[in-house]
Each structure stands twice: as structure tokens, then as C-alpha cells.
Design a protein around this motif. Structure first.
Motif, PDB file in Angstrom:
ATOM      1  N   THR A   1       0.837  -1.204   0.000  1.00  0.00           N
ATOM      2  CA  THR A   1       0.000   0.000   0.000  1.00  0.00           C
ATOM      3  C   THR A   1       0.870   1.252   0.000  1.00  0.00           C
ATOM      4  O   THR A   1       0.627   2.189  -0.769  1.00  0.00           O
ATOM      5  CB  THR A   1      -0.943  -0.002   1.226  1.00  0.00           C
ATOM      6  OG1 THR A   1      -1.799  -1.136   1.132  1.00  0.00           O
ATOM      7  CG2 THR A   1      -1.772   1.274   1.290  1.00  0.00           C
ATOM      8  N   HIS A   2       1.883   1.263   0.846  1.00  0.00           N
ATOM      9  CA  HIS A   2       2.746   2.446   0.916  1.00  0.00           C
ATOM     10  C   HIS A   2       3.592   2.594  -0.349  1.00  0.00           C
ATOM     11  O   HIS A   2       3.737   3.712  -0.864  1.00  0.00           O
ATOM     12  CB  HIS A   2       3.646   2.387   2.147  1.00  0.00           C
ATOM     13  CG  HIS A   2       4.476   3.616   2.306  1.00  0.00           C
ATOM     14  ND1 HIS A   2       3.925   4.856   2.573  1.00  0.00           N
ATOM     15  CD2 HIS A   2       5.808   3.823   2.177  1.00  0.00           C
ATOM     16  CE1 HIS A   2       4.882   5.760   2.613  1.00  0.00           C
ATOM     17  NE2 HIS A   2       6.026   5.152   2.374  1.00  0.00           N
ATOM     18  N   LEU A   3       4.143   1.504  -0.842  1.00  0.00           N
ATOM     19  CA  LEU A   3       4.982   1.587  -2.048  1.00  0.00           C
ATOM     20  C   LEU A   3       4.168   2.034  -3.256  1.00  0.00           C
ATOM     21  O   LEU A   3       4.677   2.782  -4.099  1.00  0.00           O
ATOM     22  CB  LEU A   3       5.669   0.249  -2.322  1.00  0.00           C
ATOM     23  CG  LEU A   3       6.665  -0.218  -1.262  1.00  0.00           C
ATOM     24  CD1 LEU A   3       7.298  -1.545  -1.675  1.00  0.00           C
ATOM     25  CD2 LEU A   3       7.738   0.831  -0.992  1.00  0.00           C
ATOM     26  N   GLU A   4       2.918   1.608  -3.341  1.00  0.00           N
ATOM     27  CA  GLU A   4       2.056   2.068  -4.435  1.00  0.00           C
ATOM     28  C   GLU A   4       1.845   3.573  -4.358  1.00  0.00           C
ATOM     29  O   GLU A   4       1.781   4.252  -5.384  1.00  0.00           O
ATOM     30  CB  GLU A   4       0.723   1.335  -4.413  1.00  0.00           C
ATOM     31  CG  GLU A   4       0.820  -0.101  -4.864  1.00  0.00           C
ATOM     32  CD  GLU A   4      -0.471  -0.883  -4.688  1.00  0.00           C
ATOM     33  OE1 GLU A   4      -1.499  -0.285  -4.269  1.00  0.00           O
ATOM     34  OE2 GLU A   4      -0.452  -2.094  -4.951  1.00  0.00           O
ATOM     35  N   ALA A   5       1.752   4.099  -3.142  1.00  0.00           N
ATOM     36  CA  ALA A   5       1.591   5.542  -2.975  1.00  0.00           C
ATOM     37  C   ALA A   5       2.850   6.297  -3.414  1.00  0.00           C
ATOM     38  O   ALA A   5       2.756   7.433  -3.887  1.00  0.00           O
ATOM     39  CB  ALA A   5       1.265   5.872  -1.519  1.00  0.00           C
ATOM     40  N   LEU A   6       4.018   5.652  -3.280  1.00  0.00           N
ATOM     41  CA  LEU A   6       5.265   6.287  -3.711  1.00  0.00           C
ATOM     42  C   LEU A   6       5.438   6.263  -5.220  1.00  0.00           C
ATOM     43  O   LEU A   6       6.182   7.059  -5.771  1.00  0.00           O
ATOM     44  CB  LEU A   6       6.467   5.585  -3.065  1.00  0.00           C
ATOM     45  CG  LEU A   6       6.621   5.722  -1.561  1.00  0.00           C
ATOM     46  CD1 LEU A   6       7.815   4.885  -1.089  1.00  0.00           C
ATOM     47  CD2 LEU A   6       6.797   7.170  -1.159  1.00  0.00           C
ATOM     48  N   GLY A   7       4.775   5.351  -5.880  1.00  0.00           N
ATOM     49  CA  GLY A   7       4.915   5.219  -7.329  1.00  0.00           C
ATOM     50  C   GLY A   7       5.997   4.225  -7.687  1.00  0.00           C
ATOM     51  O   GLY A   7       6.546   3.534  -6.822  1.00  0.00           O
ATOM     52  N   THR A   8       6.314   4.158  -8.948  1.00  0.00           N
ATOM     53  CA  THR A   8       7.339   3.223  -9.398  1.00  0.00           C
ATOM     54  C   THR A   8       8.703   3.632  -8.839  1.00  0.00           C
ATOM     55  O   THR A   8       8.922   4.805  -8.522  1.00  0.00           O
ATOM     56  CB  THR A   8       7.424   3.184 -10.939  1.00  0.00           C
ATOM     57  OG1 THR A   8       7.885   4.465 -11.389  1.00  0.00           O
ATOM     58  CG2 THR A   8       6.083   2.833 -11.565  1.00  0.00           C
ATOM     59  N   PRO A   9       9.619   2.679  -8.751  1.00  0.00           N
ATOM     60  CA  PRO A   9      10.960   3.035  -8.294  1.00  0.00           C
ATOM     61  C   PRO A   9      11.613   4.107  -9.164  1.00  0.00           C
ATOM     62  O   PRO A   9      12.297   5.010  -8.662  1.00  0.00           O
ATOM     63  CB  PRO A   9      11.729   1.714  -8.352  1.00  0.00           C
ATOM     64  CG  PRO A   9      10.693   0.665  -8.216  1.00  0.00           C
ATOM     65  CD  PRO A   9       9.485   1.234  -8.893  1.00  0.00           C
ATOM     66  N   GLU A  10      11.371   4.030 -10.453  1.00  0.00           N
ATOM     67  CA  GLU A  10      11.949   5.021 -11.370  1.00  0.00           C
ATOM     68  C   GLU A  10      11.381   6.406 -11.114  1.00  0.00           C
ATOM     69  O   GLU A  10      12.096   7.404 -11.141  1.00  0.00           O
ATOM     70  CB  GLU A  10      11.704   4.593 -12.829  1.00  0.00           C
ATOM     71  CG  GLU A  10      12.405   3.331 -13.222  1.00  0.00           C
ATOM     72  CD  GLU A  10      11.751   2.038 -12.718  1.00  0.00           C
ATOM     73  OE1 GLU A  10      10.567   2.064 -12.297  1.00  0.00           O
ATOM     74  OE2 GLU A  10      12.440   1.007 -12.722  1.00  0.00           O
ATOM     75  N   ALA A  11      10.069   6.485 -10.855  1.00  0.00           N
ATOM     76  CA  ALA A  11       9.445   7.768 -10.549  1.00  0.00           C
ATOM     77  C   ALA A  11       9.952   8.297  -9.214  1.00  0.00           C
ATOM     78  O   ALA A  11      10.189   9.503  -9.073  1.00  0.00           O
ATOM     79  CB  ALA A  11       7.925   7.622 -10.515  1.00  0.00           C
ATOM     80  N   CYS A  12      10.130   7.419  -8.267  1.00  0.00           N
ATOM     81  CA  CYS A  12      10.653   7.832  -6.957  1.00  0.00           C
ATOM     82  C   CYS A  12      12.080   8.355  -7.098  1.00  0.00           C
ATOM     83  O   CYS A  12      12.460   9.339  -6.441  1.00  0.00           O
ATOM     84  CB  CYS A  12      10.598   6.649  -5.987  1.00  0.00           C
ATOM     85  SG  CYS A  12      11.037   7.059  -4.302  1.00  0.00           S
ATOM     86  N   ALA A  13      12.863   7.731  -7.952  1.00  0.00           N
ATOM     87  CA  ALA A  13      14.253   8.158  -8.161  1.00  0.00           C
ATOM     88  C   ALA A  13      14.334   9.524  -8.820  1.00  0.00           C
ATOM     89  O   ALA A  13      15.274  10.288  -8.598  1.00  0.00           O
ATOM     90  CB  ALA A  13      15.012   7.138  -8.994  1.00  0.00           C
ATOM     91  N   ALA A  14      13.322   9.817  -9.631  1.00  0.00           N
ATOM     92  CA  ALA A  14      13.314  11.106 -10.344  1.00  0.00           C
ATOM     93  C   ALA A  14      13.068  12.214  -9.344  1.00  0.00           C
ATOM     94  O   ALA A  14      13.554  13.297  -9.428  1.00  0.00           O
ATOM     95  CB  ALA A  14      12.248  11.104 -11.414  1.00  0.00           C
TER      96      ALA A  14
END
Length: 76
Positions: A63-76
């Protein structure tokens, strides 16, 4: 607070992918991913406490990781 093995694996997989996607020097990437890991754990711990559970489970982490978005989007 305890964390289930599958929840640990999900967090580690996500943070590894974020680390790989960061366009920064290795030492900087490591520090940022360490901070991200601590932030994820804090958020999941809070969610688990609010739910009245004793352990962070995979559903909470997802649930929390989905809120963060994809790893690539988080890295951006």
C-alpha cells in the motif's frame, strides 16, 4: 515492531530499484536510499500501529509503495 520476511523483501527490492535508477554517485545514492528505507519503515510502522497489528506485513508495505509510485518515478 516486527516485520514479516515478505515485507522485508518487498522493501529491499523497491529500494534496490530506486538506487539503480538514481543518476548520482554511489555514495550519494546509498545515503538517499538509506533515508528512503527509514521513511518507508516509519510510514509502514505508523500504518501498522493504526491498524492495531503487531507486525508490518506485505499488504501494508505494498500500500505504501504504491503511494510512492514506481521506483523510477521515486528516483526522479
Amino acid at each position: 515492531m516486527d516485520i514479516t520476511p515478505d515485507a522485508t523483501a518487498a522493501i529491499n527490492d523497491y529500494t534496490d530499484k530506486v538506487r539503480s535508477a538514481l543518476p548520482l554517485p554511489p555514495s550519494t545514492r546509498l545515503a538517499l536510499v538509506d533515508r528512503l528505507y527509514r521513511d518507508i519503515m516509519a510510514a509502514c510502522s505508523s500504518m501498522t500501529r493504526e491498524a492495531g497489528s503487531q507486525a508490518i506485513d506485505l499488504a501494508t508495505v505494498r500500500t505504501h509503495l504504491e503511494a510512492l509510485g514506481t521506483p523510477e518515478a521515486c528516483a526522479a
